[in-house]
Structures are given as structure tokens and as C-alpha cells.
Design an enzyme around this catalytic site. Structure first.
Site, PDB file in Angstrom:
ATOM      1  N   ASP A 134      87.276 -48.576 -32.705  1.00  0.00           N
ATOM      2  CA  ASP A 134      88.331 -47.909 -33.494  1.00  0.00           C
ATOM      3  C   ASP A 134      89.265 -48.940 -34.141  1.00  0.00           C
ATOM      4  O   ASP A 134      90.081 -48.603 -34.991  1.00  0.00           O
ATOM      5  CB  ASP A 134      89.134 -46.928 -32.628  1.00  0.00           C
ATOM      6  CG  ASP A 134      89.885 -47.578 -31.477  1.00  0.00           C
ATOM      7  OD1 ASP A 134      89.766 -48.810 -31.274  1.00  0.00           O
ATOM      8  OD2 ASP A 134      90.616 -46.856 -30.760  1.00  0.00           O
ATOM      9  N   GLU A 135      89.123 -50.208 -33.757  1.00  0.00           N
ATOM     10  CA  GLU A 135      90.013 -51.238 -34.313  1.00  0.00           C
ATOM     11  C   GLU A 135      89.760 -51.472 -35.796  1.00  0.00           C
ATOM     12  O   GLU A 135      90.582 -52.066 -36.479  1.00  0.00           O
ATOM     13  CB  GLU A 135      89.856 -52.558 -33.551  1.00  0.00           C
ATOM     14  CG  GLU A 135      90.195 -52.417 -32.093  1.00  0.00           C
ATOM     15  CD  GLU A 135      90.589 -53.727 -31.422  1.00  0.00           C
ATOM     16  OE1 GLU A 135      90.740 -54.743 -32.114  1.00  0.00           O
ATOM     17  OE2 GLU A 135      90.758 -53.707 -30.196  1.00  0.00           O
ATOM     18  N   TYR A 159      88.293 -60.373 -34.698  1.00  0.00           N
ATOM     19  CA  TYR A 159      87.339 -59.485 -34.022  1.00  0.00           C
ATOM     20  C   TYR A 159      87.111 -58.208 -34.830  1.00  0.00           C
ATOM     21  O   TYR A 159      85.970 -57.847 -35.154  1.00  0.00           O
ATOM     22  CB  TYR A 159      87.830 -59.127 -32.602  1.00  0.00           C
ATOM     23  CG  TYR A 159      87.148 -57.890 -32.066  1.00  0.00           C
ATOM     24  CD1 TYR A 159      85.815 -57.942 -31.670  1.00  0.00           C
ATOM     25  CD2 TYR A 159      87.813 -56.663 -32.011  1.00  0.00           C
ATOM     26  CE1 TYR A 159      85.151 -56.799 -31.234  1.00  0.00           C
ATOM     27  CE2 TYR A 159      87.169 -55.521 -31.571  1.00  0.00           C
ATOM     28  CZ  TYR A 159      85.834 -55.584 -31.183  1.00  0.00           C
ATOM     29  OH  TYR A 159      85.195 -54.460 -30.767  1.00  0.00           O
TER      30      TYR A 159
HETATM   31  O1  DAU Z   1      89.946 -50.221 -29.271  1.00  0.00           O
HETATM   32  C1  DAU Z   1      88.654 -50.620 -28.932  1.00  0.00           C
HETATM   33  C2  DAU Z   1      88.689 -52.066 -28.514  1.00  0.00           C
HETATM   34  O2  DAU Z   1      89.334 -52.123 -27.253  1.00  0.00           O
HETATM   35  C3  DAU Z   1      87.323 -52.720 -28.445  1.00  0.00           C
HETATM   36  O3  DAU Z   1      86.750 -52.699 -29.713  1.00  0.00           O
HETATM   37  C4  DAU Z   1      87.476 -54.157 -27.963  1.00  0.00           C
HETATM   38  O4  DAU Z   1      86.225 -54.779 -27.852  1.00  0.00           O
HETATM   39  C5  DAU Z   1      88.161 -54.142 -26.617  1.00  0.00           C
HETATM   40  O5  DAU Z   1      88.376 -55.456 -26.181  1.00  0.00           O
HETATM   41  C6  DAU Z   1      89.493 -53.407 -26.695  1.00  0.00           C
HETATM   42  O6  DAU Z   1      90.428 -54.188 -27.476  1.00  0.00           O
HETATM   43  P1  DAU Z   1      91.942 -54.393 -27.023  1.00  0.00           P
HETATM   44  O7  DAU Z   1      92.476 -55.607 -27.664  1.00  0.00           O
HETATM   45  O8  DAU Z   1      92.723 -53.139 -27.228  1.00  0.00           O
HETATM   46  O9  DAU Z   1      91.708 -54.595 -25.421  1.00  0.00           O
HETATM   47  P2  DAU Z   1      92.465 -55.525 -24.370  1.00  0.00           P
HETATM   48  O10 DAU Z   1      92.049 -55.061 -23.007  1.00  0.00           O
HETATM   49  O11 DAU Z   1      92.301 -56.960 -24.698  1.00  0.00           O
HETATM   50  O12 DAU Z   1      93.983 -55.134 -24.572  1.00  0.00           O
HETATM   51  C7  DAU Z   1      94.458 -53.818 -24.406  1.00  0.00           C
HETATM   52  C8  DAU Z   1      95.931 -53.836 -24.755  1.00  0.00           C
HETATM   53  O13 DAU Z   1      96.617 -54.572 -23.730  1.00  0.00           O
HETATM   54  C9  DAU Z   1      96.266 -54.551 -26.054  1.00  0.00           C
HETATM   55  O14 DAU Z   1      97.348 -53.898 -26.691  1.00  0.00           O
HETATM   56  C10 DAU Z   1      96.676 -55.949 -25.617  1.00  0.00           C
HETATM   57  C11 DAU Z   1      97.309 -55.700 -24.264  1.00  0.00           C
HETATM   58  N1  DAU Z   1      97.162 -56.815 -23.282  1.00  0.00           N
HETATM   59  C12 DAU Z   1      95.923 -57.325 -23.079  1.00  0.00           C
HETATM   60  C13 DAU Z   1      95.730 -58.372 -22.176  1.00  0.00           C
HETATM   61  C14 DAU Z   1      94.369 -58.976 -21.963  1.00  0.00           C
HETATM   62  C15 DAU Z   1      98.272 -57.276 -22.601  1.00  0.00           C
HETATM   63  O15 DAU Z   1      99.397 -56.768 -22.787  1.00  0.00           O
HETATM   64  N2  DAU Z   1      98.089 -58.296 -21.704  1.00  0.00           N
HETATM   65  C16 DAU Z   1      96.871 -58.882 -21.478  1.00  0.00           C
HETATM   66  O16 DAU Z   1      96.789 -59.852 -20.672  1.00  0.00           O
END
Ligand code: DAU
Length: 352
Positions: A134-135, A159
Site C-alpha cells: 500500500d506504500e 523502497y
Molecule cells: O505498508 C506495507 C509495508 O509495511 C510493506 O510494504 C513493507 O515491506 C513493510 O516493511 C512495512 O513498511 P513500514 O515501513 O510501515 O514497516 P516498519 O515495520 O518498518 O515500520 C512500521 C512503522 O513503525 C513505521 O511508521 C515506522 C515505525 N518504526 C519502525 C521501526 C523499525 C518505528 O517507529 N521504530 C522502528 O524501530
């Protein structure tokens, strides 16, 4: 008949393959390059299953892919193979361009060449299902409607730009060559086997190891959360009944701020694994420097999937999160195995 699943040893790919064997009698060829986030252990329950064939390889290796398609008489490809972590794409975008764009291009070309030579019945039944994000729709304001399949792409990170490019390629292969494609754009998945660089598993493990739970910026960014099992069911349904050339959003109607997500998992941990000092894991929440270009809100409209295919998520966020926390508590060995030196290096570099 057989399906080819790429990225099959990764988080969503391995959940899909396991789910497939619990629902279908059809064989699976699993293809995975086994880079840092791919783990064969995820598929170890299939080790002696004669209906499962694992091949270590690259989706960009046309010769290999074509050989597999012919050898196993594949009738559908489900493409999960991707570099998926936004923060890594900010540090080093090269692998995202290579795998997500050029890799998808090569996979499409292998599929086209194989499909072209099939007899008419097999040609008609063939499917190329591409799993995306959805990104690609970009960041929403609080009052914006959830993104639907007709909304324009506005990717903001290396990404999401690479995934958007791959989606465009898939569309073009349908429009130009009539390759029977389907595209799925999914919300944030969570559940078993997720590599602990992503928010939920990272925070579960940091909580248990008495480390900070890093929240980027103010933690009010919003994501829509979908239990991985519901994503797998939706893909199965789309593969069977989806209309060729169409895009389907898959999500949970489940918007949460990052802070809400981390607080919810802390309270589950407080209950299931209380700290010896009787304090809450939420005391470990630490606000850290924001992700550059951090998208404020993702939300997707899944009415098309629900209306056309009557497919709805079954898992509520609370129960799905609880299942996930329990899975990690019961699989700390798995965690030890994936927490390789590469992983330790990443954590040190990124959170320095
Ligand atoms: O929306 C779908 C996407 O979701 C997928 O296409 C991606 O492959 C997948 O990695 C995921 O992307 P996000 O960037 O949303 O996922 P992430 O788990 O890295 O982060 C979720 C949210 O949490 C985002 O707003 C960033 C925040 N975050 C992430 C990490 C790793 C933090 O606040 N602290 C962190 O240490």
C-alpha cells in the site's frame, strides 16, 4: 499441477506456502535466494513433503526460472520476492532497484516466454500474481479517504518507488503482451516468522532483552495492520477468482498509530511475561530520530476485494497481536538463528 512461489523463505512467502499446504493438494516449487531475511527454517515442517521442492536461486536468473517453469509445469507464479525494509532502502537503495525492479522485469520475461509456448488451455489458466504494497499510494492526510485501486501512485521512499515501478511493469506486461497478471497491494502485515527489523517483532525482542523500544519521531504515524494469515487467504482467493489484469487492495480496516501498536504489545507482554521488577514494558519506549521522508499515514480501501470476492479478514488486531507475541515467546530459538551477525550489524548501524 504446480505453483511457483518466489521469496518463499521470507515472512509472507513462507506463511503463504505453509498455508497453501494446509488448504490445497497442489504442489509448490519454492524459490528463494536466501538473503538475510530468507530463512529455510521457516519451511522446515515441509522437509519430507514430496509435494514441496525448494530451490535456492534468484528471480532474475531467467535460465533457472524458465527451467523450473518447464520442469514442474507451473500453472501460476506468486511473486513475493522483494527487498522489503524501508529503512534499509534509505541506507542502500541499490538492492531494491536490482531485486524489486530488475528482478521483477526478468521474472515477467521468463513467465512470458514460458506462457507463450503453452497450449491454449494452459495459457488461459496461467496466472502471474504480483504481491506489492500500500506504500505505492504514498502518505495520506488525516481527512483523506483510504487509498483505492484507482488512486495515483505517489511513492516517497526508495523502497516504495521500487515497488511502484514493479507494479507498473506488471501492468504493462498485461496491457502489451496480455500476460494474465494480478496485483495485490497490501497493508502492513504482522504475525509469525517476521524478520525482527520490522516494528512489531523488533519491539517484542527488544522488550524481552531489556532494550529501548525505538519509536520514530512522535509515534503518531498511522499504519493499517493485517494479520499475515488473512493476507495469505486473500491471495489464494484472488488467484482463483480475481479478474485478470486487475489490482486488489488487501488490508485490515485497522488503522493504528505506532505508539498504539507498541503500547498494545507491551500490555500483552506485561500479562504473559511480567517483568521481575513488576514494571511495565512500556517504560522501555524511547522516542528516537525520525525516519527521513517518513509517511504519516497509510490506509487502504478494501471494498473491491470484499465486494467482488467476498473476502474479509478474520483476525481482530488484538487477537492477532496476542497470537504473534505468543509465537515469538515460544520460538526464541528461531529468533536466535535469524539474529545473525548481519542482523546485529544492521541494528548497531541503524539505531546508532
Ligand atoms: O505498508 C506495507 C509495508 O509495511 C510493506 O510494504 C513493507 O515491506 C513493510 O516493511 C512495512 O513498511 P513500514 O515501513 O510501515 O514497516 P516498519 O515495520 O518498518 O515500520 C512500521 C512503522 O513503525 C513505521 O511508521 C515506522 C515505525 N518504526 C519502525 C521501526 C523499525 C518505528 O517507529 N521504530 C522502528 O524501530
Amino acid at each position: 499441477m504446480t505453483i511457483l512461489v518466489t521469496g518463499a523463505a521470507g515472512f509472507i512467502g513462507s506463511n503463504f506456502v505453509l498455508d497453501w499446504f494446509s488448504q490445497s493438494k497442489e504442489n509448490v516449487v519454492s524459490l528463494d535466494l536466501l538473503t538475510y531475511a530468507g530463512n529455510l527454517e521457516n519451511l522446515s515442517s515441509l522437509d519430507n513433503n514430496p509435494r514441496h521442492h525448494f530451490i535456492k536461486g534468484n528471480i532474475g536468473d531467467r535460465e533457472l526460472v524458465l527451467e523450473l517453469l518447464k520442469k514442474y509445469q507451473v500453472r501460476a507464479i506468486v511473486n513475493f520476492a522483494a527487498e522489503s525494509h524501508v529503512d534499509r532502502s534509505i541506507h542502500e537503495s541499490k538492492y531494491f532497484i536490482e531485486t524489486n525492479i530488475i528482478g521483477t522485469y526478468n521474472l515477467l520475461e521468463s513467465a512470458r516466454s514460458y506462457w507463450h509456448d503453452l497450449g491454449q488451455n494452459l495459457r488461459e489458466g496461467f496466472r502471474f500474481l504480483h504481491v506489492s504494497s500500500d506504500e505505492v499510494y504514498g502518505s495520506l492526510n488525516p481527512s483523506d479517504h483510504p487509498s483505492n485501486e484507482k488512486d495515483p501512485f505517489k511513492p516517497n521512499s526508495p523502497y516504495s518507488a521500487s515497488k511502484a515501478a514493479s507494479d507498473h511493469l506488471v501492468r504493462a506486461w498485461f496491457q502489451t503482451y496480455k500476460l494474465p497478471v494480478l496485483t495485490v497491494n497490501s497493508a502492513n502485515n504482522y504475525g509469525p516468522y517476521q524478520f525482527p527489523e520490522k516494528l512489531i517483532p523488533l519491539c517484542i525482542l527488544n522488550a524481552l532483552n531489556d532494550k529501548p523500544l525505538p519509536i520514530y519521531g512522535d509515534g503518531t504515524q498511522i499504519r493499517d495492520w493485517l494479520y499475515v494469515g488473512d493476507h495469505c487467504s486473500a491471495i489464494r482467493e484472488i488467484l482463483i477468482n480475481g479478474r485478470i489484469g486487475e489490482v486488489y487492495n488487501v488490508g485490515g480496516w485497522n488503522e493504528k498509530t505506532n505508539l498504539e501498536v507498541v503500547e498494545a504489545l507491551c500490555s500483552i507482554l506485561d500479562e504473559l511475561k511480567p517483568k521481575s521488577n513488576a514494571k511495565s514494558y512500556s517504560d522501555q519506549i524511547t522516542f528516537v530520530k525520525d525516519r527521513p521522508g517518513h509517511d504519516r499515514r497509510y490506509a487502504i480501501d478494501v471494498s473491491k476485494l470484499e465486494g467482488e470476492l467476498e473476502c474479509k479478514p478474520k483476525e481482530a488486531f488484538e487477537s492477532g497481536l496476542r497470537k504473534t507475541v505468543i509465537w515469538y515467546l515460544e520460538n526464541l530459538n528461531w529468533v536466535d538463528h535469524v539474529a545473525s551477525s548481519e542482523y546485529q550489524h544492521w541494528v548497531k548501524k541503524h539505531y546508532a
